[in-house]
Design an enzyme around this catalytic site. Sequence first.
Site, PDB file in Angstrom:
ATOM      1  N   SER A 157      36.463  46.768  32.391  1.00  0.00           N
ATOM      2  CA  SER A 157      35.952  45.432  32.685  1.00  0.00           C
ATOM      3  C   SER A 157      34.790  45.033  31.781  1.00  0.00           C
ATOM      4  O   SER A 157      33.945  45.862  31.416  1.00  0.00           O
ATOM      5  CB  SER A 157      35.478  45.418  34.140  1.00  0.00           C
ATOM      6  OG  SER A 157      34.689  44.278  34.388  1.00  0.00           O
ATOM      7  N   GLU A 159      32.362  43.601  32.854  1.00  0.00           N
ATOM      8  CA  GLU A 159      31.158  43.892  33.644  1.00  0.00           C
ATOM      9  C   GLU A 159      30.428  45.117  33.105  1.00  0.00           C
ATOM     10  O   GLU A 159      29.233  45.290  33.344  1.00  0.00           O
ATOM     11  CB  GLU A 159      31.533  44.117  35.110  1.00  0.00           C
ATOM     12  CG  GLU A 159      31.805  42.847  35.886  1.00  0.00           C
ATOM     13  CD  GLU A 159      30.571  41.967  36.045  1.00  0.00           C
ATOM     14  OE1 GLU A 159      29.598  42.428  36.640  1.00  0.00           O
ATOM     15  OE2 GLU A 159      30.595  40.825  35.563  1.00  0.00           O
ATOM     16  N   TYR A 180      29.770  48.563  41.024  1.00  0.00           N
ATOM     17  CA  TYR A 180      31.133  48.373  40.503  1.00  0.00           C
ATOM     18  C   TYR A 180      31.165  48.632  38.998  1.00  0.00           C
ATOM     19  O   TYR A 180      32.000  49.398  38.493  1.00  0.00           O
ATOM     20  CB  TYR A 180      31.613  46.943  40.802  1.00  0.00           C
ATOM     21  CG  TYR A 180      32.849  46.531  40.022  1.00  0.00           C
ATOM     22  CD1 TYR A 180      34.122  46.914  40.438  1.00  0.00           C
ATOM     23  CD2 TYR A 180      32.747  45.767  38.852  1.00  0.00           C
ATOM     24  CE1 TYR A 180      35.260  46.538  39.718  1.00  0.00           C
ATOM     25  CE2 TYR A 180      33.871  45.387  38.125  1.00  0.00           C
ATOM     26  CZ  TYR A 180      35.124  45.775  38.570  1.00  0.00           C
ATOM     27  OH  TYR A 180      36.234  45.420  37.843  1.00  0.00           O
TER      28      TYR A 180
HETATM   29  P1  NDP Z   1      42.491  42.808  42.895  1.00  0.00           P
HETATM   30  O1  NDP Z   1      41.270  43.012  43.701  1.00  0.00           O
HETATM   31  O2  NDP Z   1      43.270  41.539  43.054  1.00  0.00           O
HETATM   32  O3  NDP Z   1      43.511  44.024  43.166  1.00  0.00           O
HETATM   33  C1  NDP Z   1      43.047  45.321  43.357  1.00  0.00           C
HETATM   34  C2  NDP Z   1      44.205  46.218  43.748  1.00  0.00           C
HETATM   35  O4  NDP Z   1      43.708  47.535  44.021  1.00  0.00           O
HETATM   36  C3  NDP Z   1      44.924  45.773  45.041  1.00  0.00           C
HETATM   37  O5  NDP Z   1      46.288  46.059  44.906  1.00  0.00           O
HETATM   38  C4  NDP Z   1      44.294  46.676  46.090  1.00  0.00           C
HETATM   39  O6  NDP Z   1      45.090  46.859  47.240  1.00  0.00           O
HETATM   40  C5  NDP Z   1      44.209  47.968  45.290  1.00  0.00           C
HETATM   41  N1  NDP Z   1      43.300  48.949  45.876  1.00  0.00           N
HETATM   42  C6  NDP Z   1      42.042  48.755  46.319  1.00  0.00           C
HETATM   43  N2  NDP Z   1      41.539  49.906  46.808  1.00  0.00           N
HETATM   44  C7  NDP Z   1      42.506  50.851  46.659  1.00  0.00           C
HETATM   45  C8  NDP Z   1      42.615  52.223  46.985  1.00  0.00           C
HETATM   46  N3  NDP Z   1      41.609  52.876  47.590  1.00  0.00           N
HETATM   47  N4  NDP Z   1      43.750  52.869  46.698  1.00  0.00           N
HETATM   48  C9  NDP Z   1      44.783  52.223  46.128  1.00  0.00           C
HETATM   49  N5  NDP Z   1      44.765  50.912  45.807  1.00  0.00           N
HETATM   50  C10 NDP Z   1      43.630  50.241  46.076  1.00  0.00           C
HETATM   51  O7  NDP Z   1      42.080  43.020  41.375  1.00  0.00           O
HETATM   52  P2  NDP Z   1      42.714  42.343  40.050  1.00  0.00           P
HETATM   53  O8  NDP Z   1      44.175  42.349  40.144  1.00  0.00           O
HETATM   54  O9  NDP Z   1      41.977  41.090  39.754  1.00  0.00           O
HETATM   55  O10 NDP Z   1      42.229  43.383  38.934  1.00  0.00           O
HETATM   56  C11 NDP Z   1      43.011  44.525  38.599  1.00  0.00           C
HETATM   57  C12 NDP Z   1      42.114  45.593  38.002  1.00  0.00           C
HETATM   58  O11 NDP Z   1      41.474  45.090  36.840  1.00  0.00           O
HETATM   59  C13 NDP Z   1      40.977  46.064  38.911  1.00  0.00           C
HETATM   60  O12 NDP Z   1      40.759  47.417  38.640  1.00  0.00           O
HETATM   61  C14 NDP Z   1      39.783  45.245  38.471  1.00  0.00           C
HETATM   62  O13 NDP Z   1      38.586  45.933  38.763  1.00  0.00           O
HETATM   63  C15 NDP Z   1      40.054  45.169  36.985  1.00  0.00           C
HETATM   64  N6  NDP Z   1      39.530  44.012  36.302  1.00  0.00           N
HETATM   65  C16 NDP Z   1      39.824  42.757  36.760  1.00  0.00           C
HETATM   66  C17 NDP Z   1      39.417  41.649  36.060  1.00  0.00           C
HETATM   67  C18 NDP Z   1      39.708  40.263  36.535  1.00  0.00           C
HETATM   68  O14 NDP Z   1      39.067  39.334  36.028  1.00  0.00           O
HETATM   69  N7  NDP Z   1      40.670  40.065  37.437  1.00  0.00           N
HETATM   70  C19 NDP Z   1      38.665  41.793  34.788  1.00  0.00           C
HETATM   71  C20 NDP Z   1      38.452  43.171  34.396  1.00  0.00           C
HETATM   72  C21 NDP Z   1      38.876  44.225  35.128  1.00  0.00           C
HETATM   73  P3  NDP Z   1      45.051  45.796  48.474  1.00  0.00           P
HETATM   74  O15 NDP Z   1      45.948  44.664  48.061  1.00  0.00           O
HETATM   75  O16 NDP Z   1      45.566  46.600  49.607  1.00  0.00           O
HETATM   76  O17 NDP Z   1      43.625  45.354  48.622  1.00  0.00           O
HETATM   77  P1  GDR Z   2      32.709  38.630  38.518  1.00  0.00           P
HETATM   78  O1  GDR Z   2      33.501  37.477  39.289  1.00  0.00           O
HETATM   79  O2  GDR Z   2      31.530  39.090  39.258  1.00  0.00           O
HETATM   80  O3  GDR Z   2      32.496  38.129  37.121  1.00  0.00           O
HETATM   81  O4  GDR Z   2      33.772  39.831  38.548  1.00  0.00           O
HETATM   82  P2  GDR Z   2      33.063  36.494  40.455  1.00  0.00           P
HETATM   83  O5  GDR Z   2      34.055  35.394  40.431  1.00  0.00           O
HETATM   84  O6  GDR Z   2      32.872  37.215  41.741  1.00  0.00           O
HETATM   85  O7  GDR Z   2      31.626  35.950  39.976  1.00  0.00           O
HETATM   86  C1  GDR Z   2      31.477  35.220  38.762  1.00  0.00           C
HETATM   87  C2  GDR Z   2      30.086  34.580  38.726  1.00  0.00           C
HETATM   88  O8  GDR Z   2      30.019  33.552  39.710  1.00  0.00           O
HETATM   89  C3  GDR Z   2      28.783  33.660  40.410  1.00  0.00           C
HETATM   90  N1  GDR Z   2      28.883  33.039  41.741  1.00  0.00           N
HETATM   91  C4  GDR Z   2      29.670  33.458  42.743  1.00  0.00           C
HETATM   92  N2  GDR Z   2      30.569  34.472  42.817  1.00  0.00           N
HETATM   93  C5  GDR Z   2      31.254  34.628  43.974  1.00  0.00           C
HETATM   94  N3  GDR Z   2      32.184  35.620  44.056  1.00  0.00           N
HETATM   95  N4  GDR Z   2      31.047  33.836  45.064  1.00  0.00           N
HETATM   96  C6  GDR Z   2      30.134  32.802  45.037  1.00  0.00           C
HETATM   97  O9  GDR Z   2      29.979  32.099  46.022  1.00  0.00           O
HETATM   98  C7  GDR Z   2      29.432  32.602  43.816  1.00  0.00           C
HETATM   99  N5  GDR Z   2      28.506  31.681  43.429  1.00  0.00           N
HETATM  100  C8  GDR Z   2      28.186  31.967  42.164  1.00  0.00           C
HETATM  101  C9  GDR Z   2      28.510  35.158  40.446  1.00  0.00           C
HETATM  102  O10 GDR Z   2      27.139  35.417  40.753  1.00  0.00           O
HETATM  103  C10 GDR Z   2      28.944  35.558  39.037  1.00  0.00           C
HETATM  104  O11 GDR Z   2      27.908  35.358  38.136  1.00  0.00           O
HETATM  105  C11 GDR Z   2      35.154  39.607  38.271  1.00  0.00           C
HETATM  106  C12 GDR Z   2      35.958  40.641  39.071  1.00  0.00           C
HETATM  107  O12 GDR Z   2      37.324  40.347  38.937  1.00  0.00           O
HETATM  108  C13 GDR Z   2      35.711  42.034  38.536  1.00  0.00           C
HETATM  109  O13 GDR Z   2      36.605  42.949  39.173  1.00  0.00           O
HETATM  110  C14 GDR Z   2      35.979  42.040  37.030  1.00  0.00           C
HETATM  111  O14 GDR Z   2      35.748  43.319  36.503  1.00  0.00           O
HETATM  112  C15 GDR Z   2      35.105  41.011  36.350  1.00  0.00           C
HETATM  113  O15 GDR Z   2      35.398  39.739  36.899  1.00  0.00           O
HETATM  114  C16 GDR Z   2      35.354  40.940  34.855  1.00  0.00           C
END
Ligand code: NDP
Ligand code: GDR
Length: 368
Positions: A157, A159, A180
């Site tokens: 990520s 992050e 995280y």
């Molecule tokens: P989601 O939160 O939508 O999906 C996470 C998945 O992980 C779900 O299927 C969830 O299951 C599963 N999971 C959570 N805990 C466990 C566990 N203990 N054992 C097995 N499975 C588990 O995330 P995204 O699809 O958005 O992201 C996919 C991956 O990419 C994640 O690792 C995230 O951290 C990473 N990532 C995401 C980004 C983004 O912008 N979306 C950017 C960079 C990295 P359940 O449905 O049951 O909750």
């Molecule tokens: P992020 O996504 O932390 O970048 O992680 P998120 O959408 O949660 O926050 C983005 C920015 O928005 C600000 N923010 C808020 N965020 C949330 N969730 N709720 C609010 O009400 C709100 N108001 C303002 C946050 O402070 C932050 O700056 C996502 C996840 O998908 C991670 O798993 C992944 O690794 C990174 O993106 C890349």
Amino acid sequence: MASENETPKSGSSSNGGETPKHKIALIAGITGQDGSYLTEFLLEKGYEVHGLIRRSSNFNTQRINHIYIDPHNSQKARMKLHYADLTDASSLRRWFDSILPDEVYNLAAQSHVAVSFEIPDYTADVVATGALRLLEAVRSHIATTGRSHIKYYQAGSSEMFGSTPPPQSETTPFHPRSPYAASKCAAHWYTVNYREAYGLFACNGILFNHESPRRGENFVTRKITRAVGRIKIGLQSKLFLGNLVASRDWGFAGDYVEAMWLMLQQEKPDDYVVATEESHSVEEFLEVAFGYVGLNWRDHVVIDKRYFRPAEVDNLKGDSSKARKVLGWKPKVGFEQLVKMMVDEDVELAKREKVLVDAGYMDAQQQP
Ligand code: NDP
Ligand code: GDR
């Protein structure tokens, strides 16, 4: 949808060592946003896809229900689901030995940054040690079976860059700002270490934020577009948010899963940043989302300190030139198109909710 828990009978695992008819992918995190897009992508490419799902008291397969075929219809079912958990090493190794995957995608995570401050211990267990358990399952499976061609993808990520200023590339130092992010750094280095120590074909994708109509509803983009839909249809009036000045490099999840797959198709394993190379603030997202349906976000947004984080990541903007050059990848969906796609879907969803509210099946105040 029921999930399958029996040993699969098809694929390269079960044809007595003959040339496999198709590749087999194993996805941890198949029920998440990215898992659903990656599954669609791989099925389209002819893969058999196995997903690990965790036990939940409610069904957690909404994002993949549309591609699920009952396993009793075994001729057609090319996506199969199995109970496992990244906190349970035995479940991981067991499924490796019966599924015999060619490619493994680790997308599973407690992926909410703010929530990771509330449950840091659990977050580290799933995100950091969970990745290590999966890598160890791959390593020990290869050691026992000799199936050394297995390829592993780790969902890293942006992050991890945290407070290091943009543009961020593969050579930018990590400075994580949450449990995280620190856990993702550990998973990143575990992956590098297994590549160097055991010669595993293991890649880190360092993906910047990617969104879609399937995004979890408590991430800021989807929280905004859900509210826009509900406000437009008259089901909600206020939207409570935290920090509006943070900037993110937001792309479309459907584009990003292709990059994951491309990394595993290369001759050598490596790490890649995947990003649009454009950064926008939360406020800009609000402008486009509310403006698209003729609303002014200032009439609806209320700042709530509860949504501020103990430490914030201010500005993320990727340099994805390596992925563009080596993988030939580039994003197809731009920022405005992404916001509008999400708003369009959430206006439709709000219309369906309104039908339920009008029929007395749902409380109008019941917010996502
Ligand atoms: P989601 O939160 O939508 O999906 C996470 C998945 O992980 C779900 O299927 C969830 O299951 C599963 N999971 C959570 N805990 C466990 C566990 N203990 N054992 C097995 N499975 C588990 O995330 P995204 O699809 O958005 O992201 C996919 C991956 O990419 C994640 O690792 C995230 O951290 C990473 N990532 C995401 C980004 C983004 O912008 N979306 C950017 C960079 C990295 P359940 O449905 O049951 O909750
Ligand atoms: P992020 O996504 O932390 O970048 O992680 P998120 O959408 O949660 O926050 C983005 C920015 O928005 C600000 N923010 C808020 N965020 C949330 N969730 N709720 C609010 O009400 C709100 N108001 C303002 C946050 O402070 C932050 O700056 C996502 C996840 O998908 C991670 O798993 C992944 O690794 C990174 O993106 C890349």
